[in-house]
Design a protein around this motif. Structure first.
Motif, mmCIF file in Angstrom:
data_model
loop_
_atom_site.group_PDB
_atom_site.id
_atom_site.type_symbol
_atom_site.label_atom_id
_atom_site.label_comp_id
_atom_site.label_asym_id
_atom_site.label_seq_id
_atom_site.Cartn_x
_atom_site.Cartn_y
_atom_site.Cartn_z
ATOM 1 N N ILE A 11 29.177 36.473 -75.762
ATOM 2 C CA ILE A 11 29.257 35.667 -77.096
ATOM 3 C C ILE A 11 30.135 36.619 -78.031
ATOM 4 C CG2 ILE A 11 28.113 34.838 -79.069
ATOM 5 C CD1 ILE A 11 25.584 34.380 -77.114
ATOM 6 N N ALA A 12 31.282 36.058 -78.483
ATOM 7 C CA ALA A 12 32.189 36.557 -79.504
ATOM 8 C C ALA A 12 31.878 36.022 -80.863
ATOM 9 C CB ALA A 12 33.553 36.376 -78.900
ATOM 10 N N VAL A 13 31.930 36.482 -82.150
ATOM 11 C CA VAL A 13 31.735 36.226 -83.222
ATOM 12 C C VAL A 13 32.992 36.447 -83.985
ATOM 13 C CG1 VAL A 13 30.551 36.214 -85.599
ATOM 14 C CG2 VAL A 13 29.258 36.011 -83.564
ATOM 15 N N PRO A 18 29.239 37.372 -94.488
ATOM 16 C CA PRO A 18 27.816 37.239 -94.217
ATOM 17 C C PRO A 18 27.226 36.146 -93.332
ATOM 18 C CG PRO A 18 28.655 37.351 -96.473
ATOM 19 C CD PRO A 18 29.834 37.380 -95.579
ATOM 20 N N GLY A 19 28.222 35.125 -92.948
ATOM 21 C CA GLY A 19 27.924 34.160 -91.969
ATOM 22 C C GLY A 19 27.883 34.771 -90.578
ATOM 23 N N GLY A 20 28.896 35.461 -90.024
ATOM 24 C CA GLY A 20 29.196 35.917 -88.852
ATOM 25 C C GLY A 20 28.219 37.243 -88.710
ATOM 26 N N LEU A 21 27.850 37.861 -89.555
ATOM 27 C CA LEU A 21 27.014 38.971 -89.333
ATOM 28 C C LEU A 21 25.436 38.466 -89.399
ATOM 29 C CD1 LEU A 21 28.457 41.727 -91.876
ATOM 30 C CD2 LEU A 21 28.849 41.604 -89.423
ATOM 31 N N ARG A 119 24.502 47.213 -91.869
ATOM 32 C CA ARG A 119 23.118 48.424 -91.567
ATOM 33 C C ARG A 119 22.218 47.669 -90.287
ATOM 34 N NH1 ARG A 119 23.385 49.067 -97.095
ATOM 35 N NH2 ARG A 119 21.124 48.043 -97.269
ATOM 36 N N SER A 120 21.946 46.581 -90.334
ATOM 37 C CA SER A 120 21.107 46.041 -89.594
ATOM 38 C C SER A 120 21.359 46.006 -88.042
ATOM 39 C CB SER A 120 20.642 44.595 -90.028
ATOM 40 O OG SER A 120 21.509 43.584 -89.715
ATOM 41 N N LEU A 121 22.676 46.211 -87.803
ATOM 42 C CA LEU A 121 23.388 45.910 -86.403
ATOM 43 C C LEU A 121 23.591 47.350 -85.768
ATOM 44 C CD1 LEU A 121 26.049 43.162 -87.337
ATOM 45 C CD2 LEU A 121 23.489 42.801 -86.355
ATOM 46 N N PRO A 122 23.412 47.422 -84.578
ATOM 47 C CA PRO A 122 23.643 48.608 -83.774
ATOM 48 C C PRO A 122 25.104 48.765 -83.914
ATOM 49 C CG PRO A 122 22.370 47.109 -82.501
ATOM 50 C CD PRO A 122 22.798 46.645 -83.797
#
Length: 381
Positions: A11-13, A18-21, A119-122
């Motif tokens: 899956i690629a965003v 804000p939407g993609g994250l 910050r919430s993403l690895p």
């Protein structure tokens, strides 16, 4: 080729807004791998813009699904829900003061929201400096993403969260944004309480809107003592060049604006004359209404890539709700194709309905409001 399960899919965003994250965060919370590609060289390469009001019936729902609502409330400016209507003479003619426990539309700087999500993403979830050039590949197989740096990757699902000028959109729709006839000039103000106390008193803790039927001003406080003003007029999209000016010709642009707003009071004209730094030209664009497409295997859109509308308080909120619903559809579906169909079945009618309501909405910001007309909200997204 059979559509893969979401757990097995690549899956690629495209787009780390804000939407993609939000989409990436919700997917990762449910154990689904995802990579976000963004054209910016790094997370700090450009200013993220002004303030956003996140609504309790869309943006906040998405943050709850992302597990970030409590952290958002810790950052949000609830006092920013204050709204004022001001006339061209500088008189406050209507005012909404939020209740002490009001949480319907608190404000947050766009950069703060983006940082909260990042910050919430690895580490490694977002790949910076990856500007998409094109999406290709068969409708019944993996899609190929080609980047401007000459690299390419394959994906089983490409999610276009890449805004008004989406490169992913062409894979599902020929639509392109059109100019609405209304242009914004953004003006920045710093150190409001010390350097601009008169404007701080006029605007209050949130936002203030004024219009005379042909032109308008929308001022909004940001965090850290900053404010942005949006100078709104009916102008050709190339009005700066047509006048023989350049965007950096701040003094000449200011002189032109003062002629156009000559009937407004000196108090209001401070929003045009006292800004710190150059103006930023922001023509208001929109996609055709309604913007829909036939579901295409392996590709879908969210946010402005799917339904660009005038900035009347819905852009980021709808993008985040789209993102959350798409992610949850992937979590709950047997295949990627099933998930995309289920998501678009919800999103396309909703966005078409909102777009119809807001069609021509940029003109609303210039209109003289009636005595009982609701105070405007805007989300400069």
């Amino acid at each position: 080729m059979n559509s893969p399960t979401p757990a097995d899919a690549r899956i690629a965003v495209i787009g780390a807004g804000p939407g993609g994250l939000t989409c990436a965060r919700v997917l990762q919370r449910h154990g689904i791998a995802v990579t976000v590609y963004d054209r910016d060289p790094d997370r700090n390469s450009r200013n993220q813009g002004g303030s956003l009001d996140l609504h309790d019936d869309n943006g906040q729902i998405a943050l709850r699904e992302a597990g970030l609502l409590t952290e958002f409330f810790a950052l949000a400016r609830f006092e920013g829900q204050e709204m004022r209507r001001v006339d061209p003479a500088g008189n406050v003619i209507a005012r909404h003061v939020p209740d002490e426990d009001e949480t319907a539309r608190p404000e947050i700087d766009r950069g703060q929201l983006r940082d909260l999500l990042l910050r919430s993403l690895p580490a490694g979830t977002v790949q910076w400096g990856r500007a998409l050039d094109s999406v290709s590949g068969p409708a019944d197989g993996a899609r190929t993403l080609r980047f401007t740096d000459g690299t390419a990757v394959e994906a089983d699902l490409v999610i276009g969260a890449d805004g008004a000028f989406s490169r992913v959109r062409a894979a599902v729709s020929p639509a392109t944004p059109h100019y609405t006839g209304v242009g914004f000039l953004e003006a920045r103000f710093d150190d409001m309480e010390t350097a601009h106390p008169e404007l701080a008193e006029l605007v209050g803790e949130g936002s203030a809107h004024a219009a005379d039927g042909e032109r308008g001003l929308f001022a909004q406080r940001n965090s850290g003592g900053h404010m942005r003003v949006y100078i709104m007029r009916r102008v050709p999209v190339d009005w700066i060049a047509a006048a023989g000016l350049r965007p950096e010709d701040t003094g000449a642009i200011r002189a032109r604006l003062l002629r156009e707003y000559a009937d407004w009071s000196p108090r209001m004209l401070r929003m045009i004359t006292d800004n710190d730094g150059p103006y930023v030209d922001r023509p208001i664009l929109a996609l055709p209404v309604p913007h829909t497409w036939e579901t295409a295997p392996g590709v879908t859109l969210l946010g402005d890539a799917a339904h660009l509308m005038p900035p009347l308080g819905v852009g980021v909120n709808l993008a985040m709700l789209d993102a959350s619903e798409l992610a949850l559809s992937l979590v709950r579906s047997a295949t990627v194709d099933d998930a995309v169909r289920g998501y678009e079945k919800m999103m396309l009618p909703r966005s078409a309905g909102v777009a119809r309501t807001l069609e021509g909405g940029a003109e609303f910001l210039l209109a003289v409001p009636g005595p009982d007309e609701a105070l405007p909200g805007a989300d400069r997204s």
